[in-house]
Write a protein that holds these residues in place. Structure first.
Motif, PDB file in Angstrom:
ATOM      1  N   ALA A   1       0.814  -1.217   0.000  1.00  0.00           N
ATOM      2  CA  ALA A   1       0.000   0.000   0.000  1.00  0.00           C
ATOM      3  C   ALA A   1       0.848   1.268   0.000  1.00  0.00           C
ATOM      4  O   ALA A   1       0.372   2.331  -0.406  1.00  0.00           O
ATOM      5  N   THR A   2       2.100   1.169   0.450  1.00  0.00           N
ATOM      6  CA  THR A   2       2.956   2.352   0.543  1.00  0.00           C
ATOM      7  C   THR A   2       3.904   2.494  -0.644  1.00  0.00           C
ATOM      8  O   THR A   2       4.614   3.489  -0.743  1.00  0.00           O
ATOM      9  N   LEU A   3       3.916   1.502  -1.541  1.00  0.00           N
ATOM     10  CA  LEU A   3       4.831   1.567  -2.681  1.00  0.00           C
ATOM     11  C   LEU A   3       4.279   2.473  -3.773  1.00  0.00           C
ATOM     12  O   LEU A   3       3.077   2.482  -4.044  1.00  0.00           O
ATOM     13  N   GLU A   4       5.174   3.230  -4.390  1.00  0.00           N
ATOM     14  CA  GLU A   4       4.806   4.121  -5.483  1.00  0.00           C
ATOM     15  C   GLU A   4       5.681   3.793  -6.691  1.00  0.00           C
ATOM     16  O   GLU A   4       6.897   3.967  -6.656  1.00  0.00           O
ATOM     17  N   LEU A   5       5.045   3.316  -7.749  1.00  0.00           N
ATOM     18  CA  LEU A   5       5.801   2.941  -8.944  1.00  0.00           C
ATOM     19  C   LEU A   5       6.463   4.145  -9.596  1.00  0.00           C
ATOM     20  O   LEU A   5       7.448   3.996 -10.331  1.00  0.00           O
ATOM     21  N   SER A   6       5.948   5.332  -9.325  1.00  0.00           N
ATOM     22  CA  SER A   6       6.573   6.532  -9.891  1.00  0.00           C
ATOM     23  C   SER A   6       7.942   6.797  -9.291  1.00  0.00           C
ATOM     24  O   SER A   6       8.746   7.544  -9.864  1.00  0.00           O
ATOM     25  N   ASP A   7       8.222   6.180  -8.120  1.00  0.00           N
ATOM     26  CA  ASP A   7       9.532   6.340  -7.473  1.00  0.00           C
ATOM     27  C   ASP A   7      10.476   5.192  -7.804  1.00  0.00           C
ATOM     28  O   ASP A   7      11.521   5.047  -7.160  1.00  0.00           O
ATOM     29  N   ALA A   8      10.136   4.347  -8.764  1.00  0.00           N
ATOM     30  CA  ALA A   8      10.960   3.188  -9.095  1.00  0.00           C
ATOM     31  C   ALA A   8      12.298   3.610  -9.682  1.00  0.00           C
ATOM     32  O   ALA A   8      12.391   4.577 -10.450  1.00  0.00           O
ATOM     33  N   ARG A   9      13.328   2.869  -9.275  1.00  0.00           N
ATOM     34  CA  ARG A   9      14.695   3.026  -9.784  1.00  0.00           C
ATOM     35  C   ARG A   9      15.248   4.441  -9.612  1.00  0.00           C
ATOM     36  O   ARG A   9      15.935   4.965 -10.484  1.00  0.00           O
TER      37      ARG A   9
ATOM     38  N   GLY B   1      18.439  11.969  -7.281  1.00  0.00           N
ATOM     39  CA  GLY B   1      18.019  11.257  -6.084  1.00  0.00           C
ATOM     40  C   GLY B   1      17.033  12.043  -5.249  1.00  0.00           C
ATOM     41  O   GLY B   1      16.782  13.236  -5.481  1.00  0.00           O
ATOM     42  N   SER B   2      16.456  11.348  -4.269  1.00  0.00           N
ATOM     43  CA  SER B   2      15.490  11.962  -3.369  1.00  0.00           C
ATOM     44  C   SER B   2      15.931  11.731  -1.934  1.00  0.00           C
ATOM     45  O   SER B   2      16.390  10.632  -1.585  1.00  0.00           O
ATOM     46  N   ALA B   3      15.798  12.758  -1.099  1.00  0.00           N
ATOM     47  CA  ALA B   3      16.175  12.632   0.308  1.00  0.00           C
ATOM     48  C   ALA B   3      15.296  11.622   1.040  1.00  0.00           C
ATOM     49  O   ALA B   3      15.654  11.133   2.106  1.00  0.00           O
ATOM     50  N   LYS B   4      14.152  11.283   0.459  1.00  0.00           N
ATOM     51  CA  LYS B   4      13.254  10.307   1.063  1.00  0.00           C
ATOM     52  C   LYS B   4      13.832   8.903   1.027  1.00  0.00           C
ATOM     53  O   LYS B   4      13.550   8.076   1.893  1.00  0.00           O
ATOM     54  N   TYR B   5      14.676   8.638  -0.003  1.00  0.00           N
ATOM     55  CA  TYR B   5      15.273   7.312  -0.176  1.00  0.00           C
ATOM     56  C   TYR B   5      16.785   7.469  -0.184  1.00  0.00           C
ATOM     57  O   TYR B   5      17.380   7.840  -1.208  1.00  0.00           O
ATOM     58  N   LEU B   6      17.409   7.208   0.958  1.00  0.00           N
ATOM     59  CA  LEU B   6      18.839   7.475   1.114  1.00  0.00           C
ATOM     60  C   LEU B   6      19.684   6.689   0.123  1.00  0.00           C
ATOM     61  O   LEU B   6      20.618   7.226  -0.478  1.00  0.00           O
ATOM     62  N   LEU B   7      19.385   5.391  -0.062  1.00  0.00           N
ATOM     63  CA  LEU B   7      20.166   4.540  -0.960  1.00  0.00           C
ATOM     64  C   LEU B   7      19.439   4.253  -2.273  1.00  0.00           C
ATOM     65  O   LEU B   7      19.821   3.354  -3.002  1.00  0.00           O
ATOM     66  N   GLY B   8      18.400   5.008  -2.568  1.00  0.00           N
ATOM     67  CA  GLY B   8      17.665   4.819  -3.813  1.00  0.00           C
ATOM     68  C   GLY B   8      16.542   3.808  -3.674  1.00  0.00           C
ATOM     69  O   GLY B   8      16.224   3.337  -2.570  1.00  0.00           O
ATOM     70  N   THR B   9      15.933   3.447  -4.802  1.00  0.00           N
ATOM     71  CA  THR B   9      14.825   2.496  -4.826  1.00  0.00           C
ATOM     72  C   THR B   9      15.075   1.439  -5.893  1.00  0.00           C
ATOM     73  O   THR B   9      15.927   1.611  -6.770  1.00  0.00           O
ATOM     74  N   ASP B  10      14.287   0.351  -5.815  1.00  0.00           N
ATOM     75  CA  ASP B  10      14.422  -0.715  -6.801  1.00  0.00           C
ATOM     76  C   ASP B  10      13.364  -0.552  -7.892  1.00  0.00           C
ATOM     77  O   ASP B  10      12.742   0.503  -8.025  1.00  0.00           O
ATOM     78  N   ASP B  11      13.146  -1.620  -8.664  1.00  0.00           N
ATOM     79  CA  ASP B  11      12.239  -1.537  -9.799  1.00  0.00           C
ATOM     80  C   ASP B  11      10.774  -1.415  -9.393  1.00  0.00           C
ATOM     81  O   ASP B  11       9.927  -1.071 -10.221  1.00  0.00           O
ATOM     82  N   GLN B  12      10.453  -1.680  -8.122  1.00  0.00           N
ATOM     83  CA  GLN B  12       9.081  -1.564  -7.647  1.00  0.00           C
ATOM     84  C   GLN B  12       8.869  -0.352  -6.747  1.00  0.00           C
ATOM     85  O   GLN B  12       7.803  -0.206  -6.154  1.00  0.00           O
ATOM     86  N   GLY B  13       9.867   0.482  -6.624  1.00  0.00           N
ATOM     87  CA  GLY B  13       9.759   1.667  -5.786  1.00  0.00           C
ATOM     88  C   GLY B  13      10.044   1.416  -4.316  1.00  0.00           C
ATOM     89  O   GLY B  13       9.759   2.274  -3.473  1.00  0.00           O
ATOM     90  N   ARG B  14      10.613   0.250  -3.982  1.00  0.00           N
ATOM     91  CA  ARG B  14      10.941  -0.047  -2.594  1.00  0.00           C
ATOM     92  C   ARG B  14      12.241   0.648  -2.190  1.00  0.00           C
ATOM     93  O   ARG B  14      13.191   0.700  -2.972  1.00  0.00           O
ATOM     94  N   ASP B  15      12.260   1.158  -0.986  1.00  0.00           N
ATOM     95  CA  ASP B  15      13.459   1.798  -0.445  1.00  0.00           C
ATOM     96  C   ASP B  15      14.557   0.757  -0.262  1.00  0.00           C
ATOM     97  O   ASP B  15      14.373  -0.242   0.429  1.00  0.00           O
ATOM     98  N   ILE B  16      15.721   0.978  -0.881  1.00  0.00           N
ATOM     99  CA  ILE B  16      16.812   0.006  -0.837  1.00  0.00           C
ATOM    100  C   ILE B  16      17.333  -0.173   0.583  1.00  0.00           C
ATOM    101  O   ILE B  16      17.595  -1.297   1.030  1.00  0.00           O
ATOM    102  N   LEU B  17      17.479   0.916   1.333  1.00  0.00           N
ATOM    103  CA  LEU B  17      17.985   0.823   2.698  1.00  0.00           C
ATOM    104  C   LEU B  17      17.065  -0.046   3.552  1.00  0.00           C
ATOM    105  O   LEU B  17      17.531  -0.934   4.284  1.00  0.00           O
TER     106      LEU B  17
END
Length: 303
Positions: free
Chosen positions: A52-60, A69-85
């Protein structure tokens, strides 16, 4: 608790730890990894597995220090918009659980069989050692792949807990052999010593002799081997997950995250696979360094 810690620090092993910068550094790294993994729900900034919290617009998205990059995701995101950290922290928890449980199971089985083989000898010793020889003739990763593949074929729609159980058993099936051979060799030496002979003469039961007299004196090498085997079990689990026969995709470990990121490695999204790989390296390296220190600390010839 404080007295126990102070007594341990004053012992030979404690002094060896206090005077070894490598052991202290490895222990700190391992402690940070374990604490982050155990308290992943509080430490991680996001829940990477909450759909429910994943956003595909934030993918990769690249890491935060990159231009895009975005300060919201320190180490970036994967192909589904998940926070890498967050995914790395949760993935490390799964890898540690599988590695630790499989090593504990291997230690229990190996120590019991090694004690029985070394203490009683005879046909039981010959049979168990031949079984060990057969198990050692196969590469561990091949046996783990076979067991995991058979388990998935027999239970295609199995619950996640059953899938984890199959994975743990597949790793433990070859891990117990080294403990059995190590304990068997130490038991062969201990059973002929005077304190064991005295216990036999006084009528102490064989089971009590094994548990109260022999077992404490053969656990030193087992502790060293178990510490090193934790890193091996974690890497084996990551390898199986990378190949697609490890933990379920709904609960990805570090190996699964590396496998997902490997698909985008040559398209520029290097952070998807590099950061889970670095976490795996840190855990394995710190545990191996602790195992090397423990081996030297328990060796009376090096004191």
């Amino acid at each position: 608790m404080k007295k126990t810690l102070a007594r341990w620090l004053d012992s030979d092993v404690g002094y060896s730890f206090r005077t070894s910068p490598v052991a202290i550094g490895a222990a700190l790294i391992a402690l940070v990894c374990v604490v982050c993994a155990v308290f992943a729900g509080w430490v991680s900034p996001h829940n990477p597995f909450d759909l429910a919290t994943l956003e595909l617009s934030d993918a990769r998205l690249p890491p935060a220090w990159s231009a895009e990059g975005s300060a919201k995701y320190l180490l970036g995101t994967d192909d589904q918009g998940r926070d890498i950290l967050s995914a790395v922290i949760y993935g490390a928890r799964i890898s540690l659980i599988v590695g630790l449980v499989s090593v504990v199971l291997s230690v229990v089985v190996g120590v019991v069989l090694g004690l029985l083989a070394g203490f009683f000898g005879g046909w039981l010793d010959s049979f168990l050692m031949r079984v060990c020889d057969v198990m050692l003739s196969f590469p561990p990763i091949l046996v783990a792949l076979l067991i995991a593949g058979v388990g998935r074929a027999l239970f295609p729609g199995a619950h996640e807990s059953l899938a984890f159980g199959v994975l743990i058993i597949s790793i433990s099936l070859t891990g117990w052999v080294q403990y059995a051979r190590t304990v068997r060799g130490s038991t062969l030496v201990e059973r002929n010593k005077e304190y064991v002979q005295a216990a036999r003469v006084t009528g102490v039961a064989p089971m009590r002799i094994m548990l109260r007299h022999v077992l404490p004196n053969v656990m030193g090498p087992v502790m060293v081997l178990a510490t090193i085997q934790v890193a091996t079990a974690i890497i084996t689990e990551a390898t199986l997950s990378f190949l697609g026969v490890g933990v379920p995709p709904t609960s990805p470990s570090l190996g699964t995250l590396i496998s997902i990121g490997n698909q985008y490695l040559f398209s520029g999204e290097w952070w998807i696979t590099v950061f889970p790989g670095l976490m795996l390296v840190l855990i394995a390296l710190s545990v191996n360094l602790l195992g090397d220190w423990l081996r030297d600390a328990l060796n009376p010839r090096l004191r």
